[in-house]
Design a protein around this motif. Structure first.
Motif, PDB file in Angstrom:
ATOM      1  N   GLN A  41      34.934 -36.491  38.299  1.00  0.00           N
ATOM      2  CA  GLN A  41      35.794 -35.667  39.162  1.00  0.00           C
ATOM      3  C   GLN A  41      36.236 -36.447  40.385  1.00  0.00           C
ATOM      4  O   GLN A  41      37.353 -36.264  40.874  1.00  0.00           O
ATOM      5  CB  GLN A  41      35.047 -34.407  39.592  1.00  0.00           C
ATOM      6  CG  GLN A  41      34.766 -33.486  38.435  1.00  0.00           C
ATOM      7  CD  GLN A  41      34.079 -32.219  38.888  1.00  0.00           C
ATOM      8  OE1 GLN A  41      34.605 -31.462  39.672  1.00  0.00           O
ATOM      9  NE2 GLN A  41      32.878 -32.001  38.382  1.00  0.00           N
TER      10      GLN A  41
ATOM     11  N   TYR B 277      40.168 -25.341  29.144  1.00  0.00           N
ATOM     12  CA  TYR B 277      39.579 -25.839  30.383  1.00  0.00           C
ATOM     13  C   TYR B 277      39.344 -24.664  31.323  1.00  0.00           C
ATOM     14  O   TYR B 277      40.098 -23.673  31.284  1.00  0.00           O
ATOM     15  CB  TYR B 277      40.508 -26.857  31.045  1.00  0.00           C
ATOM     16  CG  TYR B 277      40.449 -28.214  30.395  1.00  0.00           C
ATOM     17  CD1 TYR B 277      39.414 -29.095  30.695  1.00  0.00           C
ATOM     18  CD2 TYR B 277      41.405 -28.615  29.466  1.00  0.00           C
ATOM     19  CE1 TYR B 277      39.345 -30.334  30.096  1.00  0.00           C
ATOM     20  CE2 TYR B 277      41.344 -29.852  28.856  1.00  0.00           C
ATOM     21  CZ  TYR B 277      40.310 -30.712  29.176  1.00  0.00           C
ATOM     22  OH  TYR B 277      40.237 -31.936  28.590  1.00  0.00           O
TER      23      TYR B 277
ATOM     24  N   GLN C  49      28.923 -28.321  42.086  1.00  0.00           N
ATOM     25  CA  GLN C  49      28.878 -29.092  40.845  1.00  0.00           C
ATOM     26  C   GLN C  49      27.515 -29.757  40.666  1.00  0.00           C
ATOM     27  O   GLN C  49      26.942 -29.764  39.589  1.00  0.00           O
ATOM     28  CB  GLN C  49      29.982 -30.150  40.859  1.00  0.00           C
ATOM     29  CG  GLN C  49      31.370 -29.570  40.826  1.00  0.00           C
ATOM     30  CD  GLN C  49      31.688 -28.969  39.481  1.00  0.00           C
ATOM     31  OE1 GLN C  49      31.495 -29.587  38.452  1.00  0.00           O
ATOM     32  NE2 GLN C  49      32.142 -27.732  39.479  1.00  0.00           N
TER      33      GLN C  49
ATOM     34  N   ALA D 274      40.088 -24.037  34.313  1.00  0.00           N
ATOM     35  CA  ALA D 274      41.213 -23.625  35.156  1.00  0.00           C
ATOM     36  C   ALA D 274      42.123 -22.634  34.446  1.00  0.00           C
ATOM     37  O   ALA D 274      42.899 -21.925  35.083  1.00  0.00           O
ATOM     38  CB  ALA D 274      42.017 -24.850  35.591  1.00  0.00           C
TER      39      ALA D 274
ATOM     40  N   LEU E 221      31.593 -24.209  36.997  1.00  0.00           N
ATOM     41  CA  LEU E 221      31.820 -24.877  35.712  1.00  0.00           C
ATOM     42  C   LEU E 221      32.331 -26.285  35.998  1.00  0.00           C
ATOM     43  O   LEU E 221      32.925 -26.538  37.042  1.00  0.00           O
ATOM     44  CB  LEU E 221      32.860 -24.109  34.890  1.00  0.00           C
ATOM     45  CG  LEU E 221      32.398 -22.783  34.304  1.00  0.00           C
ATOM     46  CD1 LEU E 221      33.529 -22.163  33.494  1.00  0.00           C
ATOM     47  CD2 LEU E 221      31.177 -22.962  33.411  1.00  0.00           C
ATOM     48  N   PHE E 222      32.087 -27.195  35.048  1.00  0.00           N
ATOM     49  CA  PHE E 222      32.602 -28.554  35.216  1.00  0.00           C
ATOM     50  C   PHE E 222      34.082 -28.544  34.849  1.00  0.00           C
ATOM     51  O   PHE E 222      34.435 -28.352  33.688  1.00  0.00           O
ATOM     52  CB  PHE E 222      31.818 -29.532  34.342  1.00  0.00           C
ATOM     53  CG  PHE E 222      30.321 -29.454  34.566  1.00  0.00           C
ATOM     54  CD1 PHE E 222      29.809 -29.395  35.849  1.00  0.00           C
ATOM     55  CD2 PHE E 222      29.445 -29.432  33.506  1.00  0.00           C
ATOM     56  CE1 PHE E 222      28.447 -29.310  36.077  1.00  0.00           C
ATOM     57  CE2 PHE E 222      28.074 -29.358  33.717  1.00  0.00           C
ATOM     58  CZ  PHE E 222      27.574 -29.287  35.004  1.00  0.00           C
ATOM     59  N   PRO E 223      34.984 -28.751  35.832  1.00  0.00           N
ATOM     60  CA  PRO E 223      36.410 -28.519  35.575  1.00  0.00           C
ATOM     61  C   PRO E 223      37.033 -29.547  34.638  1.00  0.00           C
ATOM     62  O   PRO E 223      38.086 -29.290  34.068  1.00  0.00           O
ATOM     63  CB  PRO E 223      37.041 -28.619  36.972  1.00  0.00           C
ATOM     64  CG  PRO E 223      36.070 -29.414  37.772  1.00  0.00           C
ATOM     65  CD  PRO E 223      34.716 -29.125  37.216  1.00  0.00           C
ATOM     66  N   HIS E 224      36.372 -30.708  34.470  1.00  0.00           N
ATOM     67  CA  HIS E 224      36.964 -31.742  33.620  1.00  0.00           C
ATOM     68  C   HIS E 224      36.511 -31.599  32.174  1.00  0.00           C
ATOM     69  O   HIS E 224      36.785 -32.460  31.352  1.00  0.00           O
ATOM     70  CB  HIS E 224      36.626 -33.122  34.156  1.00  0.00           C
ATOM     71  CG  HIS E 224      35.156 -33.382  34.297  1.00  0.00           C
ATOM     72  ND1 HIS E 224      34.334 -32.572  35.049  1.00  0.00           N
ATOM     73  CD2 HIS E 224      34.362 -34.325  33.768  1.00  0.00           C
ATOM     74  CE1 HIS E 224      33.101 -33.026  34.986  1.00  0.00           C
ATOM     75  NE2 HIS E 224      33.081 -34.085  34.216  1.00  0.00           N
ATOM     76  N   MET E 225      35.766 -30.538  31.884  1.00  0.00           N
ATOM     77  CA  MET E 225      35.300 -30.327  30.522  1.00  0.00           C
ATOM     78  C   MET E 225      35.787 -28.965  30.033  1.00  0.00           C
ATOM     79  O   MET E 225      35.881 -28.018  30.808  1.00  0.00           O
ATOM     80  CB  MET E 225      33.773 -30.330  30.486  1.00  0.00           C
ATOM     81  CG  MET E 225      33.130 -31.618  30.962  1.00  0.00           C
ATOM     82  SD  MET E 225      31.342 -31.504  30.789  1.00  0.00           S
ATOM     83  CE  MET E 225      30.842 -32.992  31.651  1.00  0.00           C
TER      84      MET E 225
ATOM     85  N   ARG F 293      42.766 -34.222  33.796  1.00  0.00           N
ATOM     86  CA  ARG F 293      42.710 -33.211  32.732  1.00  0.00           C
ATOM     87  C   ARG F 293      41.896 -32.012  33.193  1.00  0.00           C
ATOM     88  O   ARG F 293      40.934 -32.133  33.925  1.00  0.00           O
ATOM     89  CB  ARG F 293      42.111 -33.811  31.459  1.00  0.00           C
ATOM     90  CG  ARG F 293      40.653 -34.174  31.584  1.00  0.00           C
ATOM     91  CD  ARG F 293      40.183 -34.837  30.308  1.00  0.00           C
ATOM     92  NE  ARG F 293      38.761 -35.091  30.394  1.00  0.00           N
ATOM     93  CZ  ARG F 293      38.227 -36.173  30.938  1.00  0.00           C
ATOM     94  NH1 ARG F 293      39.013 -37.097  31.445  1.00  0.00           N
ATOM     95  NH2 ARG F 293      36.927 -36.325  30.989  1.00  0.00           N
ATOM     96  N   GLY F 294      42.344 -30.853  32.758  1.00  0.00           N
ATOM     97  CA  GLY F 294      41.636 -29.638  33.151  1.00  0.00           C
ATOM     98  C   GLY F 294      42.196 -29.042  34.428  1.00  0.00           C
ATOM     99  O   GLY F 294      41.827 -27.958  34.807  1.00  0.00           O
TER     100      GLY F 294
END
Lengths: 326, 252
Positions: free
Chosen positions: A211, B143, A189, B145, B98-102, A287-288
């Motif tokens: 995160q 997302y 990341q 995921a 990838l940024f998982p929270h976006m 989220r995600g």
């Protein structure tokens, strides 16, 4: 039959097998245990309801009395302020601890060692008597002239002492929680963010910390609930928080048990509210993540209480992030 | 566009790059091949200063990477300047990162907004275009995921392109993908090459290297063993080590 089937193959498909309707295995041991527990629950409930010495009427009288409510407000103020100091300090200490500068990481380590290694009660007393150590507090250039002189006794009131002691102590614990969260974020990341030209600060704020929050929130919820109860130690320096207010009342009217119950009811109520808040904060930072299906708290409770009726639902749509977040 | 002169890189006592000299012209595609541990990925990471080199010099677009030379002395660049240089170099990773929270689009517009200070509206329009270009017009708000590996990697490519890089680095971008998803990512890269993007590609996809590369470089144990036109290196290698490696890779 066979010829008909081949003529109209759509109708003569084999029937799906019936759903299994087997007799479940009996658990006699579980039944015995359940009966024992049920009897105990009824016995306790009966005694709580009928033992006149609980004095539920007195509990009702004091639950919303102004002295108890004032104490509750002080407890809440201390909890909020101490946790705010603790979280901010925790982030700073965690970043210092992970710094390449040996002085910064060493300082952070010593701070944590010192404040985790002594009882928080001692720290509260220490701050309360700080005037004995530093009678005046000056504001100015280190080792140089100072411009403002303040009397430590009037500056560090018991409330300020409690706030500082609890907040600075919490910072030591929070820093380890924050550090664990940051370490938990994959190094890829940081690589990706830096390859995009983001600075280290941007990477931390936009990519790593959001995160890390998934790991940071649950223990922080623990810390907050623990802080709520730890604030009761301020009774030692004469601050009328929730518990001490109750003590002050029963020291006069001797209604010890009902007043302790009154205080407990408020502690429980606040803890419950905090737990619900924590659930929603966790959901926001989760989220995600496909694994954590986004159910409302009620839906989840319902599924927990009647697990056999819990339906297997397709994953719901992920929530849209509010626009004002960027 | 990229020039490496006698680049050395050590991790502790382990020397990973032992004097690499290379050159990539603007618009050229270079494929780096070689066994794992040969230093290909490390070289790529050195190009945008994710790793510091220990000896030699490395230039991107005429600028020394990570340092400034003045009066015969090297000065380390401050972090904001390194970040600015990196903004011109796109990088795509083996494990997507990838940024998982976006969501997909948020991944794509993050750096343009934060680093280039592009207006959000413009960034969104451009981000949509890029996601369309990599064939993900319908996955804009998903997302990571919820995307397949191939889709995630295409978002990652769009994210890198959103910064309008002068150079793209690809670090084994298909190695973590299921076989049937490899093509969709390679197709996007072919398209990029066709449009004249300068690219350095670390890959095990020999077919891709043969079709797309202007030059193929075979590395082993931190050195360049052989380099040349793809047809020469892949079909009639001169060096024994190249022959052995290609024999193993192309055998199945």
């Amino acid at each position: 039959m066979a010829t008909e089937a081949s003529a109209r193959p759509e109708i003569e498909r084999p029937e799906p097998p019936d759903e299994i309707q087997a007799v479940p295995v009996r658990h006699p041991g579980r039944w015995v245990a359940a009966v024992v527990v049920a009897v105990l629950i009824v016995a306790v409930a009966h005694s709580v309801a009928t033992n006149p010495r609980f004095e539920w009427g007195v509990v009702g009288d004091y639950l919303f009395s102004s002295r108890i409510l004032d104490g509750l407000v002080l407890t809440l103020e201390l909890t909020v302020v101490a946790m705010a100091i603790g979280i901010i300090l925790g982030v700073v200490l965690a970043l210092m601890r992970m710094s390449e500068s040996a002085l910064l990481s060493g300082t952070s380590w010593v701070y944590i060692w010192l404040l985790r290694g002594t009882p928080v009660l001692v720290q509260i007393l220490f701050w309360n008597f700080i005037a004995a150590l530093y009678p005046t507090v000056g504001l100015g250039i280190p080792f140089g002239p100072s411009f403002v002189h303040l009397d430590a006794n009037s500056l560090i009131t018991p409330f300020v002492a409690a706030m500082l002691a609890l907040g600075l102590n919490e910072g030591a614990y929070m820093s380890e929680i924050v550090r664990a969260g940051i370490i938990s974020v994959d190094e890829g990341q940081t690589d990706a963010a830096q390859a995009l030209g983001m600075t280290r600060l941007q990477t931390m704020r936009r990519v790593v910390l959001p995160q890390a929050m998934r790991v940071i929130i649950p223990p922080t919820g623990n810390e907050t609930i623990s802080m709520l109860k730890t604030t009761s130690l301020v009774a030692f320096i004469g601050l009328a928080d929730l518990l001490y207010s109750a003590q002050l009342i029963y020291s006069v009217n001797y209604k010890t048990i009902p007043l302790l119950i009154t205080a407990s009811i408020w502690y429980l109520a606040v803890t419950s509210v905090l737990s619900i808040g924590q659930y929603y904060i966790e959901r926001h930072y989760g989220r995600g993540r496909a694994r954590e299906a986004e159910l409302s708290l009620l839906a989840r409770l319902r599924a927990g209480l009647w697990p056999r009726h819990a339906e297997v639902k397709p994953l719901p749509e992920p929530p849209k992030m509010p626009e004002d977040h960027r | 566009m990229v020039k490496a002169k006698d680049v050395h890189k050590r991790f502790g006592r382990l020397e990973v790059l032992k004097g690499i000299s290379l050159q990539v012209a603007p618009g050229e595609v270079m494929c780096l091949i070689g066994p794992s541990g040969s230093g290909k990925s490390t070289l790529l990471r050195c190009v945008n200063h994710l790793e510091k080199i220990n000896r030699g010099r490395l230039w991107v677009d005429g600028k020394l990477v990570g340092y400034k030379e003045a009066g015969g002395k090297l000065y380390e660049l401050p972090e904001p300047q390194i970040a600015r240089h990196r903004a011109d170099v796109g990088m795509v990773f083996q494990r997507f990162n990838l940024f998982p929270h976006m969501t997909a689009i948020q991944n794509v517009i993050e750096a343009p907004i934060r680093v280039k200070k592009t207006r959000k509206r413009e960034a969104l329009t451009r981000g949509q275009e890029l996601l369309e270009r990599v064939g993900l017009a319908d996955k804009v708000d998903e997302y990571p995921a919820r995307l397949s590996g191939g889709q995630q990697q295409r978002v990652a490519i769009a994210r890198a392109l959103a910064m309008d890089p002068k150079l793209m680095l690809f670090d084994e971008v298909t190695s973590a993908l299921d076989p049937e998803l490899v093509k969709e990512v390679l197709d996007v890269m072919r398209e990029l090459a066709r449009m004249g993007m300068t690219m350095i590609v670390v890959t095990h996809e020999m077919g891709f290297a043969r079709d797309v590369a202007d030059e193929v470089v075979f590395m082993d144990e931190g050195t360049v063993v052989e380099r040349g036109k793809p047809a020469d290196v892949l079909d009639s290698p001169r060096e024994e080590r190249t022959k052995r490696f290609l024999g193993l890779v192309l055998a199945h």
